[in-house]
Design an enzyme around this catalytic site. Structure first.
Site, short mmCIF file in Angstrom:
data_model
loop_
_atom_site.label_atom_id
_atom_site.label_comp_id
_atom_site.label_asym_id
_atom_site.label_seq_id
_atom_site.Cartn_x
_atom_site.Cartn_y
_atom_site.Cartn_z
N SER A 1 67.21 119.63 74.92
CA SER A 1 66.62 118.63 75.80
C SER A 1 65.69 117.68 75.01
O SER A 1 66.15 117.05 74.08
CB SER A 1 65.89 119.34 76.95
OG SER A 1 65.67 118.47 78.03
N ASP B 1 75.61 119.74 82.96
CA ASP B 1 74.32 119.03 82.89
C ASP B 1 74.45 117.70 83.63
O ASP B 1 75.33 116.90 83.36
CB ASP B 1 73.99 118.80 81.42
CG ASP B 1 72.53 118.41 81.18
OD1 ASP B 1 71.99 117.61 81.96
OD2 ASP B 1 71.95 118.89 80.20
N HIS C 1 71.54 121.80 83.35
CA HIS C 1 70.58 121.60 82.27
C HIS C 1 69.66 122.80 82.09
O HIS C 1 69.30 123.18 80.99
CB HIS C 1 69.74 120.35 82.53
CG HIS C 1 68.91 119.95 81.34
ND1 HIS C 1 69.43 119.31 80.25
CD2 HIS C 1 67.60 120.16 81.05
CE1 HIS C 1 68.49 119.12 79.35
NE2 HIS C 1 67.36 119.61 79.81
#
Lengths: 361, 361
Positions: free
Chosen positions: B143, B306, B335
């Site tokens: 991320s 995601d 995610h």
């Protein structure tokens, strides 16, 4: 006294009629003293009343997008062949809604909770009372309109010959419930909302803007933004252009500007209803039993990149529905493809609806 | 005076060290008078300093999840083979952050704007100053950690032998910018935030809760909620169970409870940084030129479901990166699969990182 909001007018949304159903008891136990449904019709009803099509509306929408984008001579929804009735859902700002209720007992913060089943029962009465329609050649709707299509097919199977739920589910998912909660909370967290008793929707501009911002993320797609597909959309204000605009300008001048014109309580009323759409309420919670009731020829039509009514969720329901077929519709706009700005989407919807309408039932 | 927040403590996050870099000039032109980075190490640095792995952290996270879920003997990130350094990003609540700054000139609402490039430059100094590390066998992060991995590979190509950006992009997309804006606005719209000068994070509980609710929609997936996968997650509070809980209870007792413990300004500082992650800042806006600089052996590892760093966005960058390979990681959590609660995801990450670490460079 009803609030004045020019967004909910014939000037803004196109002409419509009102039909009063009188006192209307709601599933949650409350009552609308005089329920008025805003509707429009296109085409002529056959003598045998066999060519009627019903279109219920989606969240925040009205009859207008259907008229501008989906109905026309040569299209699947052809007013030269069919008698098409578009009924605005309860609470959408045109039909009886928090801000336009004459009766103070249901105005603004006192507006009762309305369910998908209430809309469908009200529409069924409207069709009978006004037009003597007992059977529908097709019920088609998108998003919350699809929730109503499913409810029609389960609740009144003998009245629905064909059904086309586009980008919506028969039973709302937990994910969708949580998504809608964020939309609602964006509004209710604005101090200007004042528990629902604001003096003007403009008092809730900040909350409506945040509401629009969440739509921009979940209602559209990463490719819509990355490819600047928004440049192909018509500006909201006539005469404006996107020259020199960036994506944040588009968000400000399109989605935020659009939602800020709307009534916060209308959005909340529809949001509450959307969260609880569930045909299994007709069968004690048994979704398979509910969908097993459907006798309509059904095309389940999710949008391929829809982030909150995704194809997988729609497919699961299609598989539980006798004879139903899955027809996935393409759109770079995701759920908001329903706006109808893409010829490819319009062509796909038309092709499927034409095939469905031609199918023997 | 720094705010006391027990969430940002060794007791809550696990032990860590602090390294002071002294006065640190930021890319935006402001200064942190004494920048302290919170870090942990695992394993022993080889005499030739050739076995170092760097892990930068993600939004709202710390070194802890990496230690608990991804590092261990026999794993790809094996402390018996590698010297692993996890550096908490600036503003994450452990490294210098709005709520813990001693210097009133940068405390709370006065905290300067920090960019991904600032973190990477600070990490590079930490590695040299503390350990004499000039080359990294691997930089891996998820991320916002992936944003830092990409920045490392572009800014210091000669120092990065291998790179594994997981579930993150080199150039933030407009969609991602808008998503993060909704997260930020959920906080700043809370009157308790008080322009950043609240007395306690508890004053912003409502805003942090709405922030968590948006995460629940975009950070997870419809299947996570529909299948009740959350029942397999460990409750946040030891001794609690999910017996009798519904999905709204889970949301309240897990994500909302977790984010309410955090510091609002820390989340806003990281959110601002995340929105602007862009390796093309190194090449005058030319993304292809920036990624063309990468000499690291690179596995680009998006998570299949995601919703905001989707595989398509990651693939586009992988294709611009010399020799890079796309390795898609499965997770029903979307995610938030990064939390590491699924063995299948951990196995996939391990297999790919082992292959990458074994690859000649």
């Amino acid at each position: 006294m009803p609030l004045d909001n020019p967004f909910y007018s014939a000037a803004a949304q196109g002409p419509y009629e009102l039909h009063s159903l009188g006192r209307f008891e709601l599933e949650e136990g409350e009552v609308i003293p005089d329920l008025r449904l805003a509707y429009t019709t296109h085409g002529v009803l056959d003598a045998d009343r066999g060519n009627a099509i019903l279109i219920p509306t989606w969240f925040s929408g009205s009859h207008q997008t259907w008229e501008q984008m989906y109905i026309g001579p040569g299209r699947a929804l052809d007013p030269e062949k069919y008698f098409i009735v578009i009924v605005n859902q309860i609470g959408n700002g045109l039909s009886t809604s928090p801000h336009n209720a004459d009766d103070p007992s249901i105005a603004m913060s006192r507006f009762p909770r309305v369910r998908i089943g209430d809309d469908v029962r009200a529409q069924e009465r409207l069709l009978r009372e006004l037009f003597g329609i007992e059977r529908l050649a097709l019920v088609v709707g998108g998003s919350m309109g699809a929730q109503q299509v499913w409810e029609w097919a389960v609740r009144f199977p003998e009245k629905v010959l064909r059904a086309a739920p586009i980008a919506g589910t028969a039973q709302n998912t937990p994910h969708d419930f949580l998504f809608t909660a964020t939309l609602n909370d964006a509004i209710t967290s604005d101090p200007g909302w004042a528990g629902g008793d604001y003096a003007s929707n403009l008092d809730v501009a900040a909350g409506l803007g945040r509401h629009a911002d969440i739509w921009a993320v979940v209602g559209l797609t990463t490719d819509f933004w990355k490819t600047e597909f928004w440049r192909t959309l018509p500006p909201l204000v006539e005469g404006e252009t996107w020259d020199g605009a960036g994506f944040q300008d588009f968000q400000e001048r399109f989605l935020r500007a659009l939602f800020r014109m709307m009534d916060p309580n209308a959005l909340l009323s529809m949001g509450w209803k959307w969260q609880r759409g569930d045909v299994a309420r007709n069968t004690g919670g048994d979704l398979a039993a509910a969908l097993g009731r459907v006798t309509a020829r059904t095309f389940v039509m999710p949008i391929d990149r829809d982030q909150f009514f995704p194809p997988a969720d729609c497919r699961a329901e299609q598989e539980l529905t006798p004879g139903a077929e899955l027809r996935v519709i393409p759109s770079i706009m995701g759920h908001m493809g329903l706006f109808g700005f893409e010829q490819e989407l319009l062509d796909a919807v038309d092709a499927n609806l034409k095939e469905l309408l031609a199918a023997e039932v």
